[in-house]
Scaffold this active site. Structure first.
Site, PDB file in Angstrom:
ATOM      1  N   ASP A 262      -1.895  -4.227  -4.586  1.00  0.00           N
ATOM      2  CA  ASP A 262      -0.596  -3.264  -4.650  1.00  0.00           C
ATOM      3  C   ASP A 262       0.355  -3.740  -5.457  1.00  0.00           C
ATOM      4  O   ASP A 262       0.421  -4.932  -5.880  1.00  0.00           O
ATOM      5  CB  ASP A 262      -0.393  -3.349  -3.161  1.00  0.00           C
ATOM      6  CG  ASP A 262       0.650  -1.863  -2.911  1.00  0.00           C
ATOM      7  OD1 ASP A 262       0.938  -1.416  -3.931  1.00  0.00           O
ATOM      8  OD2 ASP A 262       0.940  -1.653  -1.876  1.00  0.00           O
TER       9      ASP A 262
HETATM   10  C1  BGC Z   1       2.478   1.544  -3.021  1.00  0.00           C
HETATM   11  C2  BGC Z   1       0.985   1.794  -3.290  1.00  0.00           C
HETATM   12  C3  BGC Z   1       1.111   2.441  -4.702  1.00  0.00           C
HETATM   13  C4  BGC Z   1       1.850   1.650  -5.770  1.00  0.00           C
HETATM   14  C5  BGC Z   1       1.984   2.170  -7.334  1.00  0.00           C
HETATM   15  C6  BGC Z   1       3.017   0.629  -4.068  1.00  0.00           C
HETATM   16  O1  BGC Z   1       4.532   0.677  -3.842  1.00  0.00           O
HETATM   17  O2  BGC Z   1       2.251   0.729  -1.734  1.00  0.00           O
HETATM   18  O3  BGC Z   1       0.401   2.663  -2.537  1.00  0.00           O
HETATM   19  O4  BGC Z   1       0.030   2.953  -5.273  1.00  0.00           O
HETATM   20  O5  BGC Z   1       3.067   1.388  -5.473  1.00  0.00           O
HETATM   21  O6  BGC Z   1       2.716   3.068  -7.484  1.00  0.00           O
END
Ligand code: BGC
Length: 846
Positions: A262
């Site tokens: 993540d």
């Molecule tokens: C989120 C993810 C997301 C990623 C990219 C993170 O803050 O938890 O679900 O895919 O950002 O945008």
């Protein structure tokens, strides 16, 4: 009617779906190329790569063309390895371009319809391709554990079997379109509070039975990538957790795709790559220079780089990215996609109450209609955070009702809640010490000073591009009560600092309200109680061109900025107008909402902004009031008994307005059933103590263990407000001839469903299996083991055959470190919810 069937697959250029478990095991999706050939392609490329090439493949960087929605890999042009662009998910494709905004996944889960999940995935998959993306950061399949979690709207509910069936179809739908899917967030990422660091203390059994199955289902559906989550489990960060990444995912499940972190969820170099994290996003804090150093000094063996690079390249090969054969001109039929969005919005809306068949309204006898509530006028199509999509088109429910009814009805609207308030008047602002120095002291970065009576620089009064202003003084409350302070901006960001504390700011990824002002400004707000006549130091800032969320600001844009409030007087006036309108109309529909977002949990089950008071007043004043809800998950409903009907539509996507009008008027039948339990109060929910949620000193304890969601209510015999699986329909469904049968290696339940009513009905028969008696571990009294979703015209009947999963006939034994049969006799129930079931027989496990 299912849209792909209605339109014919070819009409929207969608290939036929391969159902889970039915594909040729030597073929690996994407293009039909074989595992072996993809592996060979990957291995041979790796052998030609330098260490620097490999390191560049293992961490994100900035997209020079700015096309990637969320993450970017530059590729190795010398070797013909192309760039890789990653974007969010899961409610539609999130780039700077608009896309079909689909209903929130919690609504998709409410459909109990895997075929619709495949259609849903296909829409997003084909649009992602058309928008030049390669990897979609979806689906999200974390189990709903607490009703307050900010991302509940992005999930597929609280039951692992339901989530597994849907995630599997969604993944296949996405990947059939040539886009890699990324199932997220692995694992036990069930709250936003302290999400970056919280340590989840969870048993192996709860992981295996509740939190892991949907990920396993995605792996079985050949998902290309998995995102490890922010939080820690049992002491270790998810992105360096060898037991879940290497042992469970790779060794046990045979996963061959890659693991991506993540965003900013990586915490180490050596530990992460050893544990099986392949790709760091969005940058190379740990997998850039530190990884190069670790290889140089021997703490990381180069073979680990090869392993991770190969995993990524294998998927790129599988998705035809290495042979220059990609179909980049994928055409999208936005009308057909809107149809899928509308179908899913209807199928996922849950009719929770319908006294005396209040709904649907009889179209020939409409008269006056009072439409109340801000989300009637401003469609709340999705939730907040990284899943937010710029919709192609929206029509509000109010507009859709007007379009549908034309001159046949007299439709009147009252917001009931003032969302935008009014500019704070000069009389409540003091620029200096003297009581009559009304307004605020303004100062620009360039040194200009003046007194502004109000902060309302909108439209023709916008402030110059590049300007940067600060306003200071005092705010004096004219009367005691609850106030809402609002900063509204466009073309930059604004802040409010009250009594020395910054309380609102536009421009943050999670700090903006989801609903814009009526004139299209971005809004941040703060609620506060003031004493009459109390004075508070105030500072407002406005910065033109400042970054707004993910997009960097445009330095050539003027700054529009307004400092507004909803005073007790303004609130009361909006209330009274709505109450009066409700008392006069033949039909009343009142909308309630909350603005759920990533990055923040709720702290209450109550609707915000005094909506419970509004709903209470309006439902008391009206005859046969209908409540339409736009919420991210469970809420309290203290006004429930005063309503005639309640329709939960979640965040219904860009077609939500039309879908809602269709359901109210009987042109469509809501087909959803709750994929989450609605508790009567937080105290009567599984995570009531602070230790259980949000945790104490960074530790959250999953003491309820496997008794998540309905399993807990059932086990402790706690009455919820609405049970898992519940939901009504139009028409009248009868269930007859139910019986349990053995099939080749399994069980199924047959039942005849018949619509004896005079309106299209949707039946969602659910099969639950009870535990055996005397099982040495705590067992949920019933677990979902099968379901169907079927639409029935008046008089129509269908014979259904519902296969049952055997997953609930065993449990994970901590002692044995493995699955153990739940030996003995099990009751099998057919239900219309988990709390409305009838036995259809027994089965015995040896
Ligand atoms: C989120 C993810 C997301 C990623 C990219 C993170 O803050 O938890 O679900 O895919 O950002 O945008």
């Amino acid at each position: 009617m299912n849209i792909t069937r209605a339109l014919g697959m070819s009409a929207i250029g969608i290939a036929a779906i391969t159902m889970a478990g039915c594909d040729d095991s030597d073929h690996d999706g994407g293009d039909g190329s074989s595992n072996a050939s993809n592996s060979n392609a990957a291995t041979s490329l790796v052998s030609e790569m330098t260490t620097a090439d490999k390191i560049a493949m293992l961490h994100g960087t900035t997209d020079p063309e700015g096309l990637a929605g969320a993450g970017y890999l530059p590729g190795v042009p010398r070797l013909g390895i192309p760039e890789l662009r990653l974007t969010d998910g899961p409610l539609g494709v999130r780039t700077s371009e608009p896309a079909t905004a689909m209903p929130a996944p919690i609504g998709l889960a409410s459909t109990f319809d895997p075929q619709l999940a495949a259609d849903y995935g296909q829409v997003i998959g084909s649009e992602g391709k058309a928008h030049g993306q390669d990897v979609l950061l979806a689906p999200m399949t974390n189990i709903v554990r607490t009703p307050l979690a900010g991302r509940n709207f992005e999930t597929l509910g609280e039951d692992p079997y339901l989530a597994s069936r849907l995630v599997s179809s969604d993944v296949q739908g996405i990947q059939q379109q040539g886009l890699m899917a990324t199932v997220k967030h692995y694992v036990a990422n069930n709250q936003e509070q302290d999400r970056q660091s919280v340590n989840v203390n969870v048993s192996q059994r709860a992981l295996r039975e509740i939190y892991l199955p949907a990920f396993k289902a995605a792996v079985d559906a050949d998902v290309a990538s998995i995102m490890c989550a922010y939080n820690r489990i049992n002491g270790e960060y998810n992105c360096e957790h060898a037991a879940t990444l290497n042992t469970i995912l790779r060794d046990e499940w045979g996963y061959e795709g890659f693991v991506v972190s993540d965003w900013f969820a990586t915490h180490s170099t050596e530990a992460s790559i050893q544990a099986g994290l392949d790709l760091e996003m969005p940058n190379g804090t740990y997998y850039g220079e530190p990884l190069a150093d670790a290889v140089a000094n021997g703490t990381v063996d180069e073979s680990l780089l090869d392993r991770s690079v190969e995993r990524i390249l294998r998927q790129m090969s599988r998705f035809n990215m290495l042979d220059g054969d990609q179909d980049d001109d994928a055409e999208i039929d936005t009308e057909a996609h809107a149809e899928v969005a509308r179908e899913a919005a209807v199928a996922g809306s849950v009719l929770l109450r319908n006294e005396n068949n209040t709904l649907p309204w009889q179209a020939d006898d409409i008269g006056t209609v009072a439409v109340i509530g801000p989300t009637a006028e401003r469609l709340l199509f999705g939730g907040g955070g990284s899943s937010a999509v710029e919709p192609l088109e929206t029509v509000s429910p109010l507009e859709a009702l007007r379009n549908a009814l034309g001159d046949d009805a007299d439709i009147r609207y009252a917001p009931g809640i003032s969302l935008d308030g009014e500019p704070v008047p000069a009389s409540a602002l003091r620029a200096g010490d003297s009581e009559d120095s009304n307004g605020l002291q303004a100062m620009s970065e360039g040194g200009t000073q003046r007194i502004d009576s109000t902060i309302d620089f909108v439209g023709d009064n916008a402030l110059a591009a590049g300007s940067n202003w600060t306003w200071t003084g005092q705010l004096v409350a004219p009367e005691a009560g609850d106030y809402r302070l609002l900063i509204q901006t466009e073309g930059g960001s604004g802040t409010v600092t009250l009594d020395g504390e910054q309380v609102a700011r536009t421009g943050g990824l999670f700090s903006n309200r989801l609903l814009e002002s009526a004139d299209g400004l971005t809004v941040a707000s703060y609620e506060v109680s003031f004493e009459a006549g109390s004075a508070h130091t105030l500072e407002i800032t406005g910065e033109a061109g400042a970054s707004m969320g993910v997009n960097s600001g445009d330095p050539d844009t003027e700054l529009q900025i307004r400092f507004a409030w909803v005073s007790p007087e303004i609130r009361q006036q909006a209330f009274s107008e709505a109450e009066e309108l409700a008392g006069q109309a033949d039909h009343v529909v009142v909308f309630g909402f909350n603005e759920g977002t990533e990055g923040q949990d709720r702290d209450t089950l109550d609707l915000p902004l005094f909506q419970n008071e509004l709903l209470d007043a309006v439902t008391a004043a009206a005859d046969n009031p209908v409540v339409v809800l736009n919420t991210d998950g469970p809420i309290s409903m203290p006004w429930l008994d005063q309503t005639s009907a309640v329709l939960e539509t979640w965040y219904p996507g860009q077609e939500g307005g039309r879908a809602i009008a269709d359901m109210l008027l009987g042109n469509a039948t809501p087909g959803g059933r709750l994929p989450v339990t609605f508790p009567t109060s937080l105290d009567n929910s599984p995570t009531a103590s602070e230790r259980n949620y949000p945790g104490v000193d960074g530790q959250v304890h999953y003491d309820e263990d496997t008794l998540v969601g309905y399993r807990w209510y059932d086990y402790y015999d706690v009455q919820p407000l609405f049970a898992f699986g519940s939901g009504l329909t139009y028409g009248e469904v009868e269930y007859t001839n139910a019986q349990l049968s053995t099939t080749d290696g399994g069980y199924s339940v047959q039942v005849t469903v018949r619509n004896s009513g005079d309106h299209t009905a949707v039946a969602v028969p659910q099969v639950y299996i009870g535990s055996a008696s005397g099982t040495p571990v705590v067992m949920a009294p019933k677990q979902l083991a099968g379901f169907a979703h079927v639409s029935l015209e008046p008089g129509e009947s269908q014979d259904l055959d519902i296969p049952l999963t055997d997953q609930v006939l065993r449990y994970w034994s901590e002692d044995e470190g493995g699955w153990v049969p739940d030996s003995g006799e099990h009751e099998v129930y057919l239900g219309q919810s988990v709390s409305q079931v009838n036995s259809v027989g027994q089965l015995t496990v040896d």
